[in-house]
Design a protein around this motif. Sequence first.
Motif, PDB file in Angstrom:
ATOM      1  N   ARG A 105       0.850  -1.194   0.000  1.00 60.59           N
ATOM      2  CA  ARG A 105       0.000   0.000   0.000  1.00 60.59           C
ATOM      3  C   ARG A 105       0.884   1.241   0.000  1.00 60.59           C
ATOM      4  NH1 ARG A 105      -2.578  -0.578   6.081  1.00 60.59           N
ATOM      5  NH2 ARG A 105      -1.982   1.517   6.663  1.00 60.59           N
ATOM      6  N   PRO A 106       0.421   2.315  -0.619  1.00 59.86           N
ATOM      7  CA  PRO A 106       1.310   3.453  -0.861  1.00 59.86           C
ATOM      8  C   PRO A 106       1.606   4.320   0.353  1.00 59.86           C
ATOM      9  CG  PRO A 106      -0.876   3.969  -1.633  1.00 59.86           C
ATOM     10  CD  PRO A 106      -0.893   2.523  -1.197  1.00 59.86           C
ATOM     11  N   GLY A 107       0.838   4.211   1.407  1.00 61.47           N
ATOM     12  CA  GLY A 107       1.027   5.112   2.533  1.00 61.47           C
ATOM     13  C   GLY A 107       1.339   4.433   3.836  1.00 61.47           C
ATOM     14  N   TYR A 108       1.928   3.261   3.828  1.00 56.55           N
ATOM     15  CA  TYR A 108       2.164   2.546   5.073  1.00 56.55           C
ATOM     16  C   TYR A 108       3.270   3.182   5.895  1.00 56.55           C
ATOM     17  CZ  TYR A 108       2.487  -1.258   8.391  1.00 56.55           C
ATOM     18  OH  TYR A 108       2.476  -1.993   9.544  1.00 56.55           O
ATOM     19  N   ILE A 109       4.423   3.389   5.279  1.00 61.11           N
ATOM     20  CA  ILE A 109       5.548   4.040   5.939  1.00 61.11           C
ATOM     21  C   ILE A 109       5.964   5.181   5.027  1.00 61.11           C
ATOM     22  CG2 ILE A 109       7.906   3.803   6.772  1.00 61.11           C
ATOM     23  CD1 ILE A 109       7.293   0.827   7.209  1.00 61.11           C
ATOM     24  N   ASN A 110       5.859   6.395   5.513  1.00 58.30           N
ATOM     25  CA  ASN A 110       6.071   7.547   4.650  1.00 58.30           C
ATOM     26  C   ASN A 110       7.441   8.206   4.804  1.00 58.30           C
ATOM     27  OD1 ASN A 110       3.504   7.340   3.513  1.00 58.30           O
ATOM     28  ND2 ASN A 110       2.628   8.391   5.267  1.00 58.30           N
ATOM     29  N   LEU A 111       8.175   7.902   5.841  1.00 58.62           N
ATOM     30  CA  LEU A 111       9.449   8.549   6.096  1.00 58.62           C
ATOM     31  C   LEU A 111      10.442   8.233   4.975  1.00 58.62           C
ATOM     32  CD1 LEU A 111      11.035  10.231   8.164  1.00 58.62           C
ATOM     33  CD2 LEU A 111      11.712   8.096   9.247  1.00 58.62           C
ATOM     34  N   GLN A 112      10.848   9.233   4.226  1.00 58.97           N
ATOM     35  CA  GLN A 112      11.813   9.132   3.124  1.00 58.97           C
ATOM     36  C   GLN A 112      11.435   8.073   2.084  1.00 58.97           C
ATOM     37  OE1 GLN A 112      15.584   8.503   5.049  1.00 58.97           O
ATOM     38  NE2 GLN A 112      15.760  10.639   5.646  1.00 58.97           N
ATOM     39  N   ARG A 113      10.172   7.771   1.994  1.00 50.67           N
ATOM     40  CA  ARG A 113       9.730   6.732   1.075  1.00 50.67           C
ATOM     41  C   ARG A 113       9.909   7.124  -0.386  1.00 50.67           C
ATOM     42  NH1 ARG A 113       5.056   2.586   2.094  1.00 50.67           N
ATOM     43  NH2 ARG A 113       4.857   1.793   0.008  1.00 50.67           N
ATOM     44  N   ASP A 114       9.773   8.407  -0.687  1.00 49.76           N
ATOM     45  CA  ASP A 114       9.903   8.845  -2.073  1.00 49.76           C
ATOM     46  C   ASP A 114      11.309   8.618  -2.629  1.00 49.76           C
ATOM     47  OD1 ASP A 114       7.243   9.589  -2.346  1.00 49.76           O
ATOM     48  OD2 ASP A 114       7.623  11.600  -1.555  1.00 49.76           O
ATOM     49  N   SER A 115      12.305   8.531  -1.767  1.00 50.65           N
ATOM     50  CA  SER A 115      13.663   8.278  -2.246  1.00 50.65           C
ATOM     51  C   SER A 115      13.838   6.827  -2.691  1.00 50.65           C
ATOM     52  CB  SER A 115      14.684   8.622  -1.163  1.00 50.65           C
ATOM     53  OG  SER A 115      14.548   7.760  -0.053  1.00 50.65           O
ATOM     54  N   HIS A 116      12.915   5.941  -2.295  1.00 53.14           N
ATOM     55  CA  HIS A 116      13.008   4.524  -2.654  1.00 53.14           C
ATOM     56  C   HIS A 116      11.999   4.108  -3.710  1.00 53.14           C
ATOM     57  CE1 HIS A 116      15.774   3.936   0.653  1.00 53.14           C
ATOM     58  NE2 HIS A 116      14.921   4.551   1.444  1.00 53.14           N
ATOM     59  N   LEU A 117      10.905   4.842  -3.804  1.00 56.00           N
ATOM     60  CA  LEU A 117       9.847   4.482  -4.739  1.00 56.00           C
ATOM     61  C   LEU A 117       9.782   5.493  -5.873  1.00 56.00           C
ATOM     62  CD1 LEU A 117       6.987   3.608  -2.224  1.00 56.00           C
ATOM     63  CD2 LEU A 117       8.396   2.015  -3.525  1.00 56.00           C
ATOM     64  N   THR A 118       9.762   5.005  -7.089  1.00 52.62           N
ATOM     65  CA  THR A 118       9.640   5.902  -8.232  1.00 52.62           C
ATOM     66  C   THR A 118       8.179   6.260  -8.482  1.00 52.62           C
ATOM     67  OG1 THR A 118       9.605   3.996  -9.709  1.00 52.62           O
ATOM     68  CG2 THR A 118      11.734   5.045  -9.318  1.00 52.62           C
ATOM     69  N   SER A 119       7.270   5.427  -8.006  1.00 59.14           N
ATOM     70  CA  SER A 119       5.848   5.669  -8.222  1.00 59.14           C
ATOM     71  C   SER A 119       5.041   5.011  -7.102  1.00 59.14           C
ATOM     72  CB  SER A 119       5.425   5.071  -9.567  1.00 59.14           C
ATOM     73  OG  SER A 119       4.018   5.079  -9.685  1.00 59.14           O
ATOM     74  N   ARG A 120       3.986   5.688  -6.704  1.00 54.32           N
ATOM     75  CA  ARG A 120       3.054   5.105  -5.738  1.00 54.32           C
ATOM     76  C   ARG A 120       1.777   4.628  -6.411  1.00 54.32           C
ATOM     77  NH1 ARG A 120       3.653   7.421   0.154  1.00 54.32           N
ATOM     78  NH2 ARG A 120       5.713   8.296   0.042  1.00 54.32           N
ATOM     79  N   SER A 121       1.776   4.557  -7.734  1.00 51.43           N
ATOM     80  CA  SER A 121       0.624   4.014  -8.453  1.00 51.43           C
ATOM     81  C   SER A 121       0.554   2.508  -8.180  1.00 51.43           C
ATOM     82  CB  SER A 121       0.757   4.258  -9.957  1.00 51.43           C
ATOM     83  OG  SER A 121       1.806   3.464 -10.494  1.00 51.43           O
ATOM     84  N   VAL A 122      -0.588   1.914  -8.449  1.00 51.57           N
ATOM     85  CA  VAL A 122      -0.714   0.462  -8.260  1.00 51.57           C
ATOM     86  C   VAL A 122       0.340  -0.257  -9.097  1.00 51.57           C
ATOM     87  CG1 VAL A 122      -2.217  -1.544  -8.603  1.00 51.57           C
ATOM     88  CG2 VAL A 122      -3.168   0.562  -7.657  1.00 51.57           C
ATOM     89  N   GLU A 123       0.484   0.146 -10.338  1.00 53.83           N
ATOM     90  CA  GLU A 123       1.461  -0.504 -11.228  1.00 53.83           C
ATOM     91  C   GLU A 123       2.893  -0.301 -10.716  1.00 53.83           C
ATOM     92  OE1 GLU A 123      -0.808   1.855 -12.316  1.00 53.83           O
ATOM     93  OE2 GLU A 123      -2.284   0.386 -12.991  1.00 53.83           O
ATOM     94  N   GLY A 124       3.203   0.913 -10.279  1.00 56.24           N
ATOM     95  CA  GLY A 124       4.535   1.194  -9.748  1.00 56.24           C
ATOM     96  C   GLY A 124       4.833   0.404  -8.487  1.00 56.24           C
TER      97      GLY A 124
END
Length: 181
Positions: free
Chosen positions: A31-50
């Motif tokens: 799920r896209p919002g489980y752990i938000n701390l610095q998550r954008d640096s590890h995930l290129t996309s929070r879409s279902v496909e990403g």
Amino acid sequence: ACIRYASTFINHITPLTFNMRVGLGLAALGRPGYINLQRDSHLTSRSVEGMQQQANKVIDALFQQSRSLSKEEKLIPWLDCARSYGLSEKFVGEFLRSNSVSPTDVYVSSKWGYTYVADWNVELGEGEPHEVKDHSLENFLKQVQETSEHIGEYVKLYQVHSATFDSGILTNTKVHEALSK
């Protein structure tokens, strides 16, 4: 019919007998919002496909790590899901089937009792939960059916998520009867 189906699913669950040393919890990948701390640096996309692509990469790395550690003995990778981990069961089931992983070559566990309600939103309104706890018989029957549809043939362990005195699960005889069938 639903109870019979649920009990068939539960009865095929086997005791923990595999030699496991490497496991992966799918909460943050399902799920896209489980752990938000610095998550954008590890995930290129929070879409279902990403998120599915990221989950596939991490699960694949788990299988590669298990193979590299098992020079003399077969190590079984362990994937842990839950109904409240967003699409974790869907992601795991799709990965395992698309990679032709035999149910004997993986240990999958999941949990019921919480429902993911954030509808793939990271930010919710103040006081709005991402998940709701419900240990009722109706929720058990619904969630065991959903789990079965996504990862049924792979599940070796199906657990109650956060059983507490306050949840009522410990004294709910209707749920106990359904679990025992």
